[in-house]
Design an enzyme around this catalytic site. Structure first.
Site, short mmCIF file in Angstrom:
data_model
loop_
_atom_site.label_atom_id
_atom_site.label_comp_id
_atom_site.label_asym_id
_atom_site.label_seq_id
_atom_site.Cartn_x
_atom_site.Cartn_y
_atom_site.Cartn_z
N SER A 145 16.69 6.54 50.74
CA SER A 145 16.67 6.67 52.20
C SER A 145 18.05 6.44 52.79
CB SER A 145 15.70 5.60 52.73
OG SER A 145 15.85 5.43 54.11
N LYS A 187 14.78 -0.24 48.75
CA LYS A 187 15.46 1.02 48.39
C LYS A 187 16.83 0.70 47.80
CE LYS A 187 12.21 3.74 49.55
NZ LYS A 187 11.45 4.41 48.52
N TYR A 211 12.06 -3.66 53.57
CA TYR A 211 11.88 -2.27 53.12
C TYR A 211 13.23 -1.69 52.66
CZ TYR A 211 11.66 2.79 53.23
OH TYR A 211 11.80 4.11 52.88
#
Ligand code: NAD
Ligand code: WQD
Length: 342
Positions: A126, A156, A152
């Site tokens: 992302s 990643k 979150y």
């Protein structure tokens, strides 16, 4: 024989569009999902779209034994790993849920790939790994990563590190980490699209749901940012183009110029503000959207968009759709859902 590609999270938003793209390109998808953020209707929609029922396993990828059985039953050639939790706000409230699912899921996939000798891996990363860009808002893959602002984002960030370490230790392994910008839109045929559970946090699903009457108005978070119109700027990419980038990535594994571990931005290369999105929605749908300004949303990046030169040179990939096409398809999808639910 056609190449078998394992798609974790293949019943999800981006996964389902990628399954369709894989089938159109002659691959055989093997889908794994436990519907924790999707539902069986997606597989029904997909089956109509591709003309047959895809191979599907309803399993949790954190269940290593169940995952190994999939690899035992099918000779997998490549893996595209989508399955993860993705809600930034929820990850702040429930960090363990995010670390557990997003990291243990990844570790299990890599372990199965090692055991079964599968060496081609595409990972859903992302643009969140770039954080807030300093002065240049167009980020390329050499733009330094920044420490994320949410659990979150950390999943990643850590996943990219785990994958890089694994690639270093396994000379025959090849991975492409695709760094998605803001995926929007739906399949133009109206059979699959985004199905947010509960109140959406993302802009476009909130716009289409507001226009259809599910919410009284859209709140535009912040009007005093240093941007062209005071609202935040993102790179909104049609999910069909994003799905296509995965096909190009799988194809690129056969290409000697691909290194063992690549990071590639997937965006349009253009920034669009929140107000421009609203204006485009009203233009494309012919519907007036109720909205008003609200305070800034904590943690929002002000402005970011992708430099996509590497995707073009390395994957021979370019976008085919504009953000207005994506808005049109998202609106059609919202309307077709409304009809189904009547
Ligand atoms: P999604 O939630 O629609 O799809 C993820 C799918 O994975 C869901 O169907 C869910 O049920 C499944 N899943 C999750 N954990 C699982 C588990 N343990 N076992 C089996 N299935 C599991 O999300 P999406 O928007 O399609 O995103 C796909 C990937 O792309 C995610 O990794 C996400 O972090 C990443 N990503 C998404 C965006 C975005 O804005 N949508 C942006 C950048 C990156
Ligand atoms: C876009 C713009 C909001 C809703 C999130 C994740 C990120 C990535 C993509 C996965 C912002 C504004 C939104 C609303 C608004 N996902 N907005 N009113 O913020 O780029 O990123 O999705 O990796 O990690 O954080 O996307 O769609 O939430 O917001 O004004 O009701 O729309 O403030 O400027 P974002 P978004």
């Amino acid at each position: 024989m056609s190449k078998k590609v394992l798609i974790t999270g293949g019943a999800g938003y981006i996964g389902a569009h990628t399954v369709d793209a894989l089938v159109r390109s002659g691959y055989t998808p093997i889908i794994v999902d436990d519907f924790r953020n999707s539902n069986p209707s997606v597989i029904q929609g997909l089956s109509k779209l591709i003309g047959f029922e895809p191979v599907f396993f309803k399993i949790d990828i954190c269940d290593k034994k169940a995952l190994k059985e999939v690899f035992t039953k099918h000779e997998i050639n490549a893996v595209i790993h989508f399955a993860a939790f993705k809600a930034v706000g929820e990850s702040v409230l429930e960090p363990l849920k995010y670390y557990q699912n997003n990291l243990i899921g990844l570790l299990n996939i890599l372990e199965c790939m090692e055991v079964f000798g599968v060496n081609e891996f595409v990972f859903s990363s992302s643009c969140t790994v770039y954080g807030e860009p300093d002065s240049i808002k167009e980020v390329n893959e050499k733009t330094p990563k920044q420490l994320p602002s949410s659990p979150y984002g950390y999943t990643k960030w850590m996943a990219e590190q785990i994958i890089a370490d694994y690639a270093k230790a396994h000379s025959s392994f090849k991975v492409i980490c695709l760094r998605y910008f803001n995926p929007i839109g739906a399949h133009p045929g109206g059979l699959i699209g985004e199905l947010p559970i509960g109140k959406p946090n993302n802009l476009l699903p909130f716009i289409t749901q507001t226009a259809i009457g599910k919410h009284s108005k859209l709140l535009v978070f912040g009007n005093d940012y240093p941007t062209i119109d005071g609202t935040c700027i993102r790179d909104y990419i049609h999910v069909m183009d994003l799905a296509d980038a995965h096909i190009k990535a799988v194809e690129a594994f056969g290409n000697n110029s691909i290194g063992s571990c690549e990071y590639i931005n997937v965006g349009t290369g253009k920034g669009t503000s929140v107000l421009q999105m609203i204006q485009a929605f009203e233009e494309v749908s012919g519907t007036k959207l109720p909205w008003e300004f609200a305070p800034r949303r904590p943690g929002d990046v002000i402005e970011i968009y992708a430099n996509v030169d590497l995707a073009k040179s390395m994957l021979n990939w370019e976008v085919q759709f504009s953000y207005k096409d994506a808005i049109k398809d998202a609106w059609n999808w919202e309307l077709s859902n409304q009809k189904k639910n009547r």
